[in-house]
Structure formats: C-alpha cells, structure tokens
Design a protein around this motif. Structure first.
Motif, short mmCIF file in Angstrom:
data_model
loop_
_atom_site.label_atom_id
_atom_site.label_comp_id
_atom_site.label_asym_id
_atom_site.label_seq_id
_atom_site.Cartn_x
_atom_site.Cartn_y
_atom_site.Cartn_z
N LYS A 76 38.97 46.24 17.66
CA LYS A 76 37.79 45.93 18.48
C LYS A 76 36.52 45.92 17.63
CE LYS A 76 39.52 47.85 22.84
NZ LYS A 76 39.34 48.95 23.81
N GLU A 77 36.46 46.77 16.61
CA GLU A 77 35.28 46.82 15.73
C GLU A 77 35.02 45.50 15.02
OE1 GLU A 77 35.91 50.14 13.10
OE2 GLU A 77 35.74 51.59 14.74
N LYS A 78 36.02 44.64 14.94
CA LYS A 78 35.84 43.33 14.30
C LYS A 78 35.03 42.38 15.19
CE LYS A 78 40.14 43.70 11.70
NZ LYS A 78 40.20 43.05 10.40
N GLY A 79 34.85 42.76 16.47
CA GLY A 79 34.03 41.96 17.38
C GLY A 79 34.68 40.66 17.83
N LYS A 80 36.01 40.61 17.79
CA LYS A 80 36.72 39.40 18.19
C LYS A 80 37.55 39.69 19.44
CE LYS A 80 37.35 37.85 13.42
NZ LYS A 80 38.32 37.36 12.45
N THR A 81 37.84 38.64 20.20
CA THR A 81 38.75 38.76 21.32
C THR A 81 40.12 39.16 20.79
OG1 THR A 81 37.52 37.08 22.55
CG2 THR A 81 39.82 37.46 23.23
N ILE A 82 40.82 40.01 21.54
CA ILE A 82 42.17 40.44 21.16
C ILE A 82 43.12 40.02 22.28
CG2 ILE A 82 43.66 42.39 20.55
CD1 ILE A 82 41.02 43.94 19.90
N ILE A 83 44.22 39.39 21.91
CA ILE A 83 45.20 38.92 22.89
C ILE A 83 46.56 39.54 22.58
CG2 ILE A 83 46.41 36.88 23.79
CD1 ILE A 83 43.92 35.24 23.09
N VAL A 109 42.40 43.29 30.02
CA VAL A 109 42.45 42.70 31.35
C VAL A 109 43.61 41.71 31.38
CG1 VAL A 109 41.17 41.23 32.98
CG2 VAL A 109 39.94 42.87 31.55
N LYS A 110 44.31 41.67 32.49
CA LYS A 110 45.39 40.69 32.65
C LYS A 110 44.78 39.33 32.94
CE LYS A 110 49.43 39.65 35.45
NZ LYS A 110 50.22 40.06 36.61
N ALA A 111 45.22 38.32 32.21
CA ALA A 111 44.77 36.95 32.46
C ALA A 111 45.61 36.42 33.63
CB ALA A 111 44.95 36.10 31.21
N ASP A 112 45.17 36.71 34.83
CA ASP A 112 45.96 36.40 36.03
C ASP A 112 45.96 34.92 36.40
OD1 ASP A 112 43.33 36.30 36.83
OD2 ASP A 112 43.57 37.66 38.52
N LYS A 124 67.42 30.57 29.00
CA LYS A 124 67.07 31.30 30.22
C LYS A 124 65.57 31.62 30.21
CE LYS A 124 68.04 35.57 32.63
NZ LYS A 124 68.41 36.96 32.40
N PRO A 125 64.85 31.23 31.28
CA PRO A 125 63.41 31.47 31.28
C PRO A 125 63.06 32.95 31.50
CG PRO A 125 64.09 30.34 33.29
CD PRO A 125 65.30 30.51 32.46
N TYR A 126 61.97 33.36 30.88
CA TYR A 126 61.41 34.69 31.12
C TYR A 126 59.90 34.58 31.09
CZ TYR A 126 60.73 35.16 26.03
OH TYR A 126 60.34 34.98 24.73
N GLU A 127 59.27 35.49 31.81
CA GLU A 127 57.82 35.46 31.93
C GLU A 127 57.20 36.60 31.13
OE1 GLU A 127 55.05 34.79 35.69
OE2 GLU A 127 57.07 33.96 35.91
N MET A 128 56.03 36.35 30.60
CA MET A 128 55.23 37.38 29.93
C MET A 128 53.83 37.30 30.53
SD MET A 128 57.15 38.89 27.63
CE MET A 128 56.18 39.61 26.32
N ASN A 129 53.13 38.41 30.51
CA ASN A 129 51.74 38.43 30.93
C ASN A 129 50.85 38.41 29.69
OD1 ASN A 129 52.24 38.65 33.74
ND2 ASN A 129 52.65 40.83 33.51
N ILE A 130 49.73 37.74 29.81
CA ILE A 130 48.74 37.72 28.75
C ILE A 130 47.67 38.75 29.14
CG2 ILE A 130 47.06 36.33 27.48
CD1 ILE A 130 49.90 35.23 27.23
N PHE A 131 47.42 39.69 28.24
CA PHE A 131 46.33 40.64 28.41
C PHE A 131 45.35 40.39 27.28
CE2 PHE A 131 49.09 42.67 31.34
CZ PHE A 131 48.33 43.56 32.10
N TYR A 132 44.07 40.62 27.56
CA TYR A 132 43.07 40.40 26.52
C TYR A 132 41.92 41.39 26.66
CZ TYR A 132 40.34 37.99 30.12
OH TYR A 132 39.63 37.70 31.26
#
Length: 179
Positions: A76-83, A109-112, A124-132
């Motif tokens: 976070k100290e780098k000041g960039k978005t983290i995904i 935060v979840k990118a809903d 076989k499909p699988y789902e992942m959530n993106i948090f940022y």
C-alpha cells in the motif's frame, strides 16, 4: 522449488500455474516478482499503476500474527491499486471465509460488478472474486481494465506453451455487470 510445493499444498489445484510457467515469469518478466521468507511467500506483478498479487501464503505457524497485514501495508505504501483474486466463500471450507475476512480487514473491497469465470484443465468452469484496495476512488470498470492486463500479461504469459491455450482470455473470462 520448495516454494512451489508450499503453494501447491495450500492453493486449490485449479489455481496453481505450471511451475515452469512461474519460473519463466520470475526469470523473464521484469514486472513479476517472488519474495520468500520463513514467514511468507508472495508472488506478484507490479505495473506502473497497480500491483497484482498472484499468490500470497503466510506460513501456518505465523498466521494471525500480523505478517500478512504488514506485507499488504508495504504494498500500500507504493500508492498503487492492489488487485487480488479470492475464491468465493464455500461454507464447507473455513479457509475461504478466513481469506475473504483477511482482505476485508485490510481495506480491500469486492468488485461486485465484475464477473470473473475461468476454466480448469478439464474445461470445468470456476468463479473467482476480484478484491481490490486503492488509494483513490476508482470505478470498477477501471479495476476490470487492470485485471484484464493481469490476465493478459501474467496468466497468459507463455500459456500456450504450457497449456496449449490462453489461461484467462480477458474477453472471455471477465464480464462487467451493469446495475
């Protein structure tokens, strides 16, 4: 590659990249990095405007002692978005609840509005959530653009060589959900 074994013991099989692809990423991709200590392993890509954390594993013996939080704070100290990609909560698997709670506790935060569906080796499909986490208020379509770049440059890096296909074609795996 003891670090690979440690990751493979923790992460679901369908989330693990071929060890040769990971080695190529580390050796040949200037943006991709591996940090390994007795306390953690983190593999991530640092782009000009964001950081994509591919794998983060805190040693079970040091979990709950702030190791992961310190590591995220350093990013976070780098000041960039983290995904990060996080498995959806599976009520049969306590670890999935803990992972999501860990990221939420650290301000992610979840990118809903982003649907992220991939396919395993068997199709076989699988789902992942993106948090940022972001130092600025970013709309989720911008998060999706950054995630598409991570798919293209990290997941798909030499993927045809190791899997015979793109692992995560952004046009196929990412979908923006309009409210």
């Amino acid at each position: 590659m003891e670090w690979y074994e440690r990751l493979a013991d923790y992460f679901p099989e369908h989330e693990m990249k071929d060890p040769r692809q990971l080695y190529d990423l580390i050796e040949d991709k200037d943006t991709y990095h591996k940090e390994e200590t007795d306390e953690y392993i983190v593999m991530y890509a640092e782009f000009p405007t964001f950081i994509f954390i591919d794998y983060l594993l805190v040693n079970p013996a040091t979990r709950g002692k702030g190791v992961g939080t310190k590591l995220l704070n350093r990013f976070k100290e780098k000041g960039k978005t983290i995904i990060v990609e996080v498995e959806p909560i599976d009520h049969e698997d306590e670890d999935t609840k803990k992972r999501e709670a860990f990221y939420r506790k650290n301000g992610f935060v979840k990118a809903d509005r982003i649907q992220y569906r991939r396919k395993d080796e068997d199709g076989k499909p699988y789902e992942m959530n993106i948090f940022y986490w972001s130092p600025e208020d970013l709309p989720q379509n911008v998060i999706m653009e950054k995630m598409a770049k991570a798919c293209e440059e990290i997941h798909n890096f030499r993927s045809k060589k190791y899997y015979g296909r793109k692992l995560a074609d952004p046009d196929e795996v990412l979908k923006f959900i309009k409210h």
